[in-house]
Design a protein around this motif. Sequence first.
Motif, PDB file in Angstrom:
ATOM      1  N   UNK A 188      42.021  57.375  36.430  1.00 11.33           N
ATOM      2  CA  UNK A 188      40.768  56.707  36.833  1.00 11.33           C
ATOM      3  C   UNK A 188      40.966  55.186  36.829  1.00 11.33           C
ATOM      4  N   UNK A 189      41.626  54.683  35.790  1.00 13.67           N
ATOM      5  CA  UNK A 189      41.865  53.228  35.710  1.00 13.67           C
ATOM      6  C   UNK A 189      42.756  52.762  36.862  1.00 13.67           C
ATOM      7  N   UNK A 190      43.809  53.507  37.131  1.00 13.26           N
ATOM      8  CA  UNK A 190      44.714  53.124  38.229  1.00 13.26           C
ATOM      9  C   UNK A 190      43.968  53.142  39.558  1.00 13.26           C
ATOM     10  N   UNK A 191      43.022  54.106  39.687  1.00 12.59           N
ATOM     11  CA  UNK A 191      42.202  54.212  40.896  1.00 12.59           C
ATOM     12  C   UNK A 191      41.307  53.001  41.107  1.00 12.59           C
ATOM     13  N   UNK A 192      41.073  52.247  40.020  1.00 11.39           N
ATOM     14  CA  UNK A 192      40.309  50.988  40.149  1.00 11.39           C
ATOM     15  C   UNK A 192      41.245  49.802  40.293  1.00 11.39           C
ATOM     16  N   UNK A 193      42.495  50.078  40.604  1.00 11.63           N
ATOM     17  CA  UNK A 193      43.512  49.054  40.884  1.00 11.63           C
ATOM     18  C   UNK A 193      44.051  48.333  39.646  1.00 11.63           C
ATOM     19  N   UNK A 194      43.769  48.878  38.455  1.00 11.88           N
ATOM     20  CA  UNK A 194      44.397  48.276  37.276  1.00 11.88           C
ATOM     21  C   UNK A 194      45.913  48.479  37.384  1.00 11.88           C
ATOM     22  N   UNK A 195      46.709  47.431  37.175  1.00 10.97           N
ATOM     23  CA  UNK A 195      48.164  47.597  37.305  1.00 10.97           C
ATOM     24  C   UNK A 195      48.700  48.651  36.332  1.00 10.97           C
ATOM     25  N   UNK A 196      49.634  49.442  36.833  1.00  9.68           N
ATOM     26  CA  UNK A 196      50.261  50.493  36.020  1.00  9.68           C
ATOM     27  C   UNK A 196      50.813  49.949  34.698  1.00  9.68           C
ATOM     28  N   UNK A 197      51.384  48.745  34.765  1.00  7.56           N
ATOM     29  CA  UNK A 197      52.020  48.175  33.563  1.00  7.56           C
ATOM     30  C   UNK A 197      51.001  47.876  32.461  1.00  7.56           C
ATOM     31  N   UNK A 198      49.789  47.463  32.845  1.00 10.01           N
ATOM     32  CA  UNK A 198      48.764  47.225  31.819  1.00 10.01           C
ATOM     33  C   UNK A 198      48.272  48.549  31.240  1.00 10.01           C
ATOM     34  N   UNK A 199      48.231  49.581  32.072  1.00  8.76           N
ATOM     35  CA  UNK A 199      47.765  50.889  31.589  1.00  8.76           C
ATOM     36  C   UNK A 199      48.755  51.468  30.580  1.00  8.76           C
ATOM     37  N   UNK A 217      46.675  41.070  46.348  1.00  5.64           N
ATOM     38  CA  UNK A 217      46.213  42.448  46.103  1.00  5.64           C
ATOM     39  C   UNK A 217      45.168  42.465  44.981  1.00  5.64           C
ATOM     40  N   UNK A 218      44.330  43.504  45.027  1.00  7.90           N
ATOM     41  CA  UNK A 218      43.319  43.697  43.971  1.00  7.90           C
ATOM     42  C   UNK A 218      43.939  43.723  42.582  1.00  7.90           C
ATOM     43  N   UNK A 219      45.116  44.333  42.476  1.00 12.43           N
ATOM     44  CA  UNK A 219      45.774  44.451  41.166  1.00 12.43           C
ATOM     45  C   UNK A 219      45.921  43.076  40.506  1.00 12.43           C
ATOM     46  N   UNK A 220      46.326  42.092  41.312  1.00 12.68           N
ATOM     47  CA  UNK A 220      46.552  40.750  40.761  1.00 12.68           C
ATOM     48  C   UNK A 220      45.209  40.036  40.586  1.00 12.68           C
TER      49      UNK A 220
END
Length: 281
Positions: free
Chosen positions: A62-73, A200-203
Amino acid sequence: MTVLESLQLSTDFLEKKGIESPRLNAELLLSEILKCKRLDLYLKFDQPLKENEVGIYREWIARRGKFEPLQYIIGNVEFYGLPFKVTPDVLIPRPETEILVEEVIKRCKDINASKILDIGTGSGNISISLAKNLSDAEITSIDISDKALSIAQENALINGVEEKIHFITADVKTYMSNNQFDIIVSNPPYVSKEEYANLQNEILNYEPMTAVTDSNDGLDFYRTIAGRAKILLKKNGKIFLEVGKDQSKYVADILEKNDFINIYFVKDYQQIDRVVVGELK
Ligand code: GLN
């Protein structure tokens, strides 16, 4: 639910959300939860997931789906073959920065007991990989962010180099040192205000803005660092700077105006000038 089923569901979900490489993301997140290598998931396709594993996986997807970077997750990233903890207080180390580290190591292998200053250390990736690879280096790492520095300190501990690095909260504009340095290294915020808006949204939504952009033309930190380097470096001291696409010539100009000579560029794997090196006259 089995490993394969959960991977398929998660891949579809991430794809719908517009995440790049959805299957790879789904695999990397699950392999972190199952504490196995990504490719080993293929040997476990029929294995059922435990209830708590499903719970964490749902939350992470769910978090990744909101564009949170994989590395922070997952909370970590590999840089220069070493493990680094990352949180939203620090920029996620990028592979391009390994070129910067590589160049410093190449030029410094023969110099013994070199004093190195890392400006804007962030997660500590540059300082720590230098400390690991240059046995006699004495490193000072400054950052304006206390929160970033505490992550950098944790990373120094994780990598067993805490004794070789001196961490100081300081602004490069005013930082003073009793001793001059042989080397300055920095990967400063070099994205211009205009380019920043298109990232990108991630950044944009997750990485610390002050680590990415100078909110101006992208060259502000090079002007500041080059000016300060005249005081902080020894005569014939060297500066190693990571730069953004198409910035190398401008940064070389800035260095020349500040009494640097023997300036050269190092390209990254995409043939973009990624590192600018100079020597103080
Ligand atoms: N030194 C860190 C890196 O190279 C952080 C750089 C920054 O925050 N601009 O990744």
